[in-house]
Design a protein around this motif. Structure first.
Motif, short mmCIF file in Angstrom:
data_model
loop_
_atom_site.label_atom_id
_atom_site.label_comp_id
_atom_site.label_asym_id
_atom_site.label_seq_id
_atom_site.Cartn_x
_atom_site.Cartn_y
_atom_site.Cartn_z
N GLY A 170 0.78 -1.23 0.00
CA GLY A 170 0.00 0.00 0.00
C GLY A 170 0.81 1.27 0.00
O GLY A 170 0.42 2.26 0.61
N GLY A 171 1.93 1.30 -0.71
CA GLY A 171 2.75 2.51 -0.79
C GLY A 171 2.22 3.46 -1.85
O GLY A 171 1.26 3.19 -2.57
N ASN A 172 2.91 4.59 -1.98
CA ASN A 172 2.54 5.62 -2.95
C ASN A 172 3.78 5.97 -3.76
O ASN A 172 4.63 6.74 -3.32
N THR A 173 3.90 5.37 -4.95
CA THR A 173 5.08 5.57 -5.79
C THR A 173 4.63 6.16 -7.12
O THR A 173 4.11 5.45 -7.98
N PRO A 174 4.82 7.48 -7.31
CA PRO A 174 4.29 8.13 -8.52
C PRO A 174 4.78 7.51 -9.82
O PRO A 174 3.99 7.31 -10.75
N TRP A 175 6.09 7.23 -9.94
CA TRP A 175 6.57 6.67 -11.19
C TRP A 175 5.98 5.30 -11.46
O TRP A 175 5.75 4.93 -12.63
N ALA A 176 5.72 4.52 -10.42
CA ALA A 176 5.11 3.20 -10.62
C ALA A 176 3.69 3.34 -11.15
O ALA A 176 3.24 2.56 -12.00
N LYS A 177 2.96 4.34 -10.65
CA LYS A 177 1.60 4.56 -11.15
C LYS A 177 1.60 4.89 -12.63
O LYS A 177 0.76 4.41 -13.39
N VAL A 178 2.55 5.72 -13.06
CA VAL A 178 2.64 6.07 -14.49
C VAL A 178 2.94 4.83 -15.31
O VAL A 178 2.29 4.58 -16.35
N LEU A 179 3.89 4.01 -14.87
CA LEU A 179 4.26 2.82 -15.63
C LEU A 179 3.13 1.79 -15.64
O LEU A 179 2.93 1.08 -16.63
N HIS A 180 2.38 1.71 -14.56
CA HIS A 180 1.23 0.80 -14.52
C HIS A 180 0.16 1.20 -15.55
O HIS A 180 -0.54 0.34 -16.09
N ARG A 181 0.00 2.49 -15.77
CA ARG A 181 -1.05 2.99 -16.66
C ARG A 181 -0.58 3.15 -18.10
O ARG A 181 -1.23 3.83 -18.90
N ARG A 182 0.49 2.52 -18.42
CA ARG A 182 1.08 2.59 -19.75
C ARG A 182 0.07 2.13 -20.81
O ARG A 182 -0.63 1.13 -20.64
N ILE A 183 -0.01 2.85 -21.90
CA ILE A 183 -0.87 2.49 -23.04
C ILE A 183 0.00 1.85 -24.12
O ILE A 183 1.07 2.35 -24.44
N THR A 184 -0.48 0.75 -24.68
CA THR A 184 0.26 0.11 -25.76
C THR A 184 0.07 0.91 -27.05
O THR A 184 -1.05 1.05 -27.56
N THR A 185 1.16 1.43 -27.57
CA THR A 185 1.10 2.25 -28.78
C THR A 185 1.00 1.36 -30.01
O THR A 185 1.31 0.16 -29.96
N PRO A 186 0.56 1.92 -31.16
CA PRO A 186 0.51 1.11 -32.38
C PRO A 186 1.85 0.48 -32.74
O PRO A 186 1.89 -0.66 -33.21
N ARG A 187 2.95 1.21 -32.50
CA ARG A 187 4.25 0.65 -32.85
C ARG A 187 4.60 -0.54 -31.95
O ARG A 187 5.13 -1.54 -32.42
N ALA A 188 4.30 -0.44 -30.64
CA ALA A 188 4.55 -1.56 -29.74
C ALA A 188 3.67 -2.75 -30.10
O ALA A 188 4.10 -3.90 -30.06
#
Length: 493
Positions: A369-387
């Protein structure tokens, strides 16, 4: 092929396995990810067990070149190309935290660590543009990089980007310290215990070759997941690369280096030893199971080293395997169909020393139950057309390997006589693809079909192993499972 690190590794104390035990967290895999996560959980008062199929550090961690660097060759521009700038920034912040955590831990525990400049360089004129792009992206996300050309290597570099105050160490020193620390906090470490599957529930059940364990959470930190939930074996590409250590007369390069040239990938660093510093050279990566002669890559690396450090005397040679994701950042977090009980970390793309720590920190934050801003961003990553296109293209290649493998195996019979020493062949025995090899004078016949998803295996002439061109599982000449998503040995024929 035994790595320098494993050859001089300190003895690591572990525990006796008893089936039926219950823990808060069962962590599968005793590399840096698994042991850092285990320490974080045990420090929080959790009951923790680490389950390792072979020995602590036996696979990826014990065979890395062990550079702790946020400047990772030309990787930042790869992340940006397959995702977007916010992901690059979060990825850098995560790796900075991984570097800082490991540096503090090494200092607190007295683990030898050397701080050096990290250098991404162009060995050819064609690589200058790549260096310039990496500099621009690194600068844009706040890294204190500088440009250079004369960076202390015994050959011409056409351009370079330098990031100061990065680090290197002996990874087995780190694992030995982490293991002792985990056990001092009440955690258990079990070696020679192979996990075959897990069942999500309350509690979750972990099935091994020696019995069952129970857990509130299961974390799979095995390089590539050994559980097929989420089909991660089809979402990452398995790559193998090589490294060698040398004794060299004269001056050694002062930093840690990675070339950016697509045609000439080289890693250069040094390491202390009892008889003076050693030079470590790495490179020549390729997709697992798809190269006709891995031995030729080792030979090429040796020739390149002798060209630039004449008279260098090789002490060790080894190889390592890691996994590339479509978006070039790790998969970390809960696994699909795991009911919030099963988690994973995979896809470090040869930069596991910082990524392994940031993934362990992410997992601890997710569960505790921590609060890690960079982890939140990486968790919400969107798969781009190139990926997405990368993933489609890679799996199309996998389909081609299935067709090629079965066609070659079924169109020719197995030879009547065994292959030469160190060689292996695949052919038809009745209607069954069968591999036959000769290693140290011993002839072995095994099923040439991978026990994971049934692709036909190929022979690795450097490591005398059967390698899967589909998802990267590897087996010894006698069929013993070495690594990968497979969980069973090959059948003898």
């Amino acid at each position: 092929m035994t790595s320098l690190w494993l050859d001089r590794a300190p003895r690591i104390e572990t525990d006796e396995f008893e089936a039926g035990q219950q823990f808060d967290e069962v962590i599968v895999g005793a590399g840096i990810t698994g042991l850092v996560a285990a320490l974080l959980f045990s420090r929080a008062g959790r009951r923790v067990a680490v389950v390792e199929a072979r020995r602590v550090g036996a696979v990826t961690t014990g065979n890395t070149t062990a550079k702790l660097s946020v400047l990772q060759g030309a990787h930042l521009q790869q992340v940006q190309a397959y995702s977007y700038r916010a992901i690059v920034k979060a990825y850098v912040e995560a790796n900075l935290e991984g570097l800082a955590w490991m540096s503090r831990y090494a200092d607190d525990q007295g683990i030898p660590i050397q701080f050096k400049d990290s250098v991404s360089y162009a060995a050819t004129p064609e690589g200058v543009r790549t260096v310039n792009r990496e500099y621009d992206i690194a600068k844009a996300v706040g890294l204190p990089v500088r440009r250079g050309t004369d960076v202390g290597l015994p050959f011409e570099t056409h351009a370079a980007v330098v990031l100061p105050d990065q680090a290197q160490f002996d990874p087995m020193d780190v694992l030995a310290t982490l293991a002792a620390d985990v056990r001092s906090h009440g955690g258990k470490i079990f070696e020679d215990v192979r996990v075959s599957r897990a069942k999500a529930g309350d509690p979750a059940k972990v099935f091994t070759n020696k019995g069952q364990l129970l857990a509130q959470h299961v974390i799979v930190a095995t390089g590539i997941p050994v559980l097929d939930r989420g089909l991660y074996f089809a979402k990452v590409k398995a790559g193998r690369s090589y490294a060698m250590s040398y004794r060299v007369d004269g001056a050694l390069p002062p930093g840690m280096y990675m070339s950016v040239d697509s045609s000439l990938k080289r890693s250069v660093r040094t390491t202390p030893s009892a008889d003076g510093d050693l030079l470590i050279i790495g490179g020549n990566g390729h997709t697992v199971g798809r190269d006709p002669s891995p031995k030729s890559h080792v030979r090429d690396l040796e020739e390149w080293t002798q060209q630039h450090w004449p008279g260098a005397v090789r002490t060790h040679a080894w190889s390592a395997q890691d996994y590339e994701t479509p978006h070039k950042v790790p998969f970390v977090g809960w696994m699909p169909r795991g009911r919030g009980r099963i988690y994973l970390a995979t896809g470090y793309d040869k930069w596991g020393m910082t990524n392994s720590v940031q993934c362990a920190l992410t997992l601890a934050s997710d569960i505790l139950g921590g609060n890690t801003p960079w982890a939140k961003v990486l968790h919400r990553r969107i798969t781009t057309p190139r990926a997405f296109a990368w993933g489609v293209g890679y799996n199309a290649g996998v389909a081609v390997e299935y067709a090629k493998g079965y066609a070659k195996a079924l169109l020719r019979g197995l030879p009547d006589s065994p292959p030469d020493e160190g060689e292996g062949v695949v052919g038809r025995d009745g209607l069954l693809p069968t591999g036959m090899s000769t290693v140290n004078g011993v002839v072995c016949r095994v099923s040439a079909v991978c026990t994971h998803q049934h692709a036909v295996l190929s022979w690795n002439d450097q490591e005398h192993s059967w390698d899967c061109p589909a998802h990267g599982s590897r087996f010894g000449a006698d069929g013993t499972l070495l690594e990968g998503p497979a969980t069973r040995n090959l059948r003898l024929r």
